[in-house]
Design a protein around this motif. Structure first.
Motif, PDB file in Angstrom:
ATOM      1  N   PHE A 332      70.245  20.719  85.703  1.00 22.29           N
ATOM      2  CA  PHE A 332      71.504  19.993  85.792  1.00 22.29           C
ATOM      3  C   PHE A 332      72.644  20.899  86.265  1.00 22.29           C
ATOM      4  O   PHE A 332      73.560  20.440  86.947  1.00 22.29           O
ATOM      5  N   VAL A 333      72.581  22.178  85.916  1.00 19.04           N
ATOM      6  CA  VAL A 333      73.578  23.122  86.440  1.00 19.04           C
ATOM      7  C   VAL A 333      73.461  23.199  87.957  1.00 19.04           C
ATOM      8  O   VAL A 333      74.468  23.158  88.685  1.00 19.04           O
ATOM      9  N   ASP A 334      72.227  23.302  88.446  1.00 16.44           N
ATOM     10  CA  ASP A 334      72.009  23.367  89.898  1.00 16.44           C
ATOM     11  C   ASP A 334      72.455  22.084  90.590  1.00 16.44           C
ATOM     12  O   ASP A 334      72.902  22.113  91.742  1.00 16.44           O
ATOM     13  N   GLU A 335      72.328  20.946  89.898  1.00 17.11           N
ATOM     14  CA  GLU A 335      72.740  19.668  90.467  1.00 17.11           C
ATOM     15  C   GLU A 335      74.254  19.465  90.369  1.00 17.11           C
ATOM     16  O   GLU A 335      74.792  18.521  90.952  1.00 17.11           O
ATOM     17  N   GLY A 336      74.926  20.312  89.612  1.00 25.91           N
ATOM     18  CA  GLY A 336      76.365  20.172  89.445  1.00 25.91           C
ATOM     19  C   GLY A 336      76.758  19.007  88.560  1.00 25.91           C
ATOM     20  O   GLY A 336      77.838  18.426  88.719  1.00 25.91           O
ATOM     21  N   ILE A 351      72.085  13.725  77.899  1.00 25.42           N
ATOM     22  CA  ILE A 351      73.147  12.744  78.121  1.00 25.42           C
ATOM     23  C   ILE A 351      74.054  13.291  79.206  1.00 25.42           C
ATOM     24  O   ILE A 351      74.496  14.442  79.134  1.00 25.42           O
ATOM     25  N   PHE A 352      74.337  12.484  80.212  1.00 25.43           N
ATOM     26  CA  PHE A 352      75.158  12.968  81.311  1.00 25.43           C
ATOM     27  C   PHE A 352      75.882  11.804  81.983  1.00 25.43           C
ATOM     28  O   PHE A 352      75.428  10.656  81.904  1.00 25.43           O
ATOM     29  N   PRO A 353      77.019  12.070  82.628  1.00 23.68           N
ATOM     30  CA  PRO A 353      77.738  11.005  83.341  1.00 23.68           C
ATOM     31  C   PRO A 353      77.002  10.648  84.625  1.00 23.68           C
ATOM     32  O   PRO A 353      76.483  11.525  85.318  1.00 23.68           O
ATOM     33  N   TRP A 354      76.957   9.353  84.935  1.00 23.30           N
ATOM     34  CA  TRP A 354      76.235   8.910  86.125  1.00 23.30           C
ATOM     35  C   TRP A 354      77.187   8.117  87.012  1.00 23.30           C
ATOM     36  O   TRP A 354      77.633   7.027  86.670  1.00 23.30           O
ATOM     37  N   PRO A 363      64.601   8.862  91.169  1.00 24.40           N
ATOM     38  CA  PRO A 363      64.296   9.991  92.068  1.00 24.40           C
ATOM     39  C   PRO A 363      64.776  11.330  91.523  1.00 24.40           C
ATOM     40  O   PRO A 363      64.106  12.351  91.689  1.00 24.40           O
ATOM     41  N   LEU A 364      65.942  11.332  90.854  1.00 22.56           N
ATOM     42  CA  LEU A 364      66.439  12.575  90.271  1.00 22.56           C
ATOM     43  C   LEU A 364      65.497  13.065  89.170  1.00 22.56           C
ATOM     44  O   LEU A 364      65.140  14.251  89.124  1.00 22.56           O
ATOM     45  N   ALA A 365      65.086  12.153  88.283  1.00 17.33           N
ATOM     46  CA  ALA A 365      64.174  12.532  87.203  1.00 17.33           C
ATOM     47  C   ALA A 365      62.821  12.968  87.750  1.00 17.33           C
ATOM     48  O   ALA A 365      62.202  13.920  87.251  1.00 17.33           O
ATOM     49  N   THR A 366      62.358  12.296  88.788  1.00 16.53           N
ATOM     50  CA  THR A 366      61.075  12.664  89.400  1.00 16.53           C
ATOM     51  C   THR A 366      61.162  14.063  90.002  1.00 16.53           C
ATOM     52  O   THR A 366      60.224  14.859  89.886  1.00 16.53           O
TER      53      THR A 366
END
Length: 526
Positions: A332-336, A351-354, A363-366
């Motif tokens: 998640f750090v790499d994804e910003g 838990i994160f803002p979407w 696709p992100l989880a995959t």
């Protein structure tokens, strides 16, 4: 370090090179000087020492060729022949013997004693060592300043690169992850991780294509958690290189400890936040405050994932390893994307803002699951996705949905590793529509009688019911799995009917038992 060339450049020594030796021999470091008149000084010589002699061994019927042969066998740096009144010139046979083996031969004038040469070597060595120590102090100050301003592992390695750009290094941990430094192939990372798992870890490790790397161990809070890997074998490293690498490895250990402590604090706060959400705390302001501490706004559209390593197929469970939580955090750090990452006993909750389309979650989880599978020795990784909702009021139901979806995936032997709760269908949605407290009351009402019977009499009625349901009501398969006779199975299930009022031969009653078991597994204990 002193060299023959640096000694030749000192006008006070009156040295003259008679034989230069092999290419680069005059510029090679001299370890020390050794005065000898023995024909065979090899028992007392060390490698790279400079041999001083007046040639008195010649009076004992010693040949120059044999003397040179013995000196070369020790790996000496060269020979200094001190002229005397009795021997005003270097014997021609000694010159010829040195030329044959490319050994440096230097002439020392009559008026200069060997002690003067020893003094010059000692002075150069002391100056070199003083320079090295000054470099260690200066580099230590730079490393401390780098860590204090939060430059991380990359900043630590930058300090090393400024002093020794010729060194190619990387920090690799026990999970075969490159934390900083030069890029390495997966096979090299695995080799270093395997070396760190040995007790004690080796100083050198074999890499691909016959290459070797030297390891300088780094520990966070005890043990060899990582290594500063130098892509040169230890035999090729000089003292200056070893000192620098040892020093940097200690600062890498400090930075690893700082990272680990920071992550432990974050994990504790994240765990407390998940517990508050799961228990349905009425203090929404506190939940909002905790979310904001992770960079997440309480009014954002929020997504919840439940990620687990391993599976529960046929009753197996491997829990949620700490390294999985760290992998998620780094992802998640790499994804910003700011995220709360909490490791539980069975899964890792995120838990994160979407702010994108809901369909882009899978696709992100995959992508994460596929990256997680590349980690050596990691088991199958699955991710359950809850429904995206606005505000903290949706978090509890989304958390329950994500965990239920993850649990379903862990029970499947194969198939897609990522699923949205809404895509599960059937009884999973039915379970998701109810409050956890309601589900637990239902499950306890159905199953408590047989649980109490098991506790009081040491029976296995609950295990029998679970196995019967897992085997789709097949009597023979269930009996085989439990290692009992079919008649014993029938007796046990008859007792279940007496205790619960549910007959497994009736569809309606079997559904009650199935939902009760699934609800008990899905809802955390109060």
């Amino acid at each position: 370090m002193p060299t023959i060339a640096s000694l030749l450049a000192d006008p006070a020594l009156h040295l003259r090179a008679v034989v230069d030796g092999a290419t680069g021999a005059l510029e090679a470091p001299v370890r020390w000087v050794h005065n000898t008149e023995l024909l065979d000084p090899s028992p007392y010589l060390r490698e790279r020492e400079l041999v001083m002699t007046n040639g008195l061994w010649r009076h004992d019927d010693g040949s120059a060729a044999r003397f040179v042969e013995n000196v070369v066998a020790c790996g000496a740096a060269g020979i200094v022949f001190g002229l005397t009144e009795q021997t005003p010139r270097i014997p021609p046979e000694l010159i010829e013997a040195c030329r044959r083996v490319d050994l440096p031969l230097v002439e020392l004038a009559i008026e200069v004693p060997f002690t003067e040469l020893s003094r010059a070597v000692a002075a150069e060595y002391a100056e070199h060592r003083q320079h090295e120590l000054a470099g260690l102090v200066r580099r230590g100050d730079a490393l401390a300043e780098t860590i204090s301003r939060g430059a991380g592992l990359a900043g630590v390695l930058d300090v090393l690169e400024r002093d020794h750009p010729e060194l190619d290094v990387a920090v690799v941990d026990r999970m075969a992850r490159r934390l900083a430094g030069t890029w390495l192939e997966e096979g090299d990372l695995e080799a270093i991780a395997a070396a760190l798992a040995r007790h004690p870890p080796p100083l050198d490790v074999e890499l691909r294509e016959g290459r070797r790397a030297s390891l300088f161990l780094c520990g966070a809070l005890g043990g060899a958690d990582a290594a500063l890997a130098c892509l040169s074998p230890s035999s090729e490293l000089g003292n200056a290189h070893r000192d620098a690498l040892d020093q940097v490895a200690r600062f890498v250990s400090l930075e690893l400890a700082r990272i680990e402590l920071t992550q432990a604090i974050e994990m504790r706060f994240a765990g407390e936040l998940i517990e508050m959400i799961s228990s349905g705390t009425p203090d929404t302001d506190l939940v909002a405050e905790r979310l904001e501490g992770f960079g997440i706004g309480a009014g954002d559209r929020l997504a919840v994932w439940s990620v687990a390593s391993g599976d529960e197929y046929e009753g197996m469970s491997s829990g949620a390893p700490v390294d999985l939580a760290e992998s998620i955090r780094r992802f998640f750090v790499d994804e910003g994307i700011p995220a709360v990452v909490a490791s539980g006993s069975n899964d890792v909750v995120v838990i994160f803002p979407w702010r994108r389309a809901d369909a882009e979650q899978e696709p992100l989880a995959t992508r994460f699951v596929e990256s997680a599978r590349t980690v050596p020795r990691r088991e199958r990784v699955v991710a359950g996705l809850g429904t995206v909702g606005s505000g903290i009021g949706c978090l509890r139901s989304s958390l329950f949905e994500a965990r239920e979806a993850c649990r379903v995936l862990r029970r499947r032997a194969a198939g897609a590793p990522v699923v949205r709760f809404a895509a599960l269908g059937t009884h999973h949605l039915l379970l998701g529509l109810n409050e956890p407290a309601t589900l637990r009351r239902f499950a306890k009402a159905v199953l408590d009688p047989i649980r109490e019977h098991d506790r009081a009499r040491g029976s296995e009625l609950e295990r029998t019911v679970r196995s019967f349901l897992d085997h789709d009501g097949q009597w023979s398969a269930t009996a085989t799995a439990l290692h009992i006779h079919v008649n014993t199975l029938r007796n046990r299930l008859s007792r279940v009917t007496e205790l619960t009022g549910r007959d497994v031969s009736r569809t309606e009653d079997r559904v009650d038992l199935f939902l009760a078991v699934r609800a008990l597994d899905a809802v955390p204990a109060e």
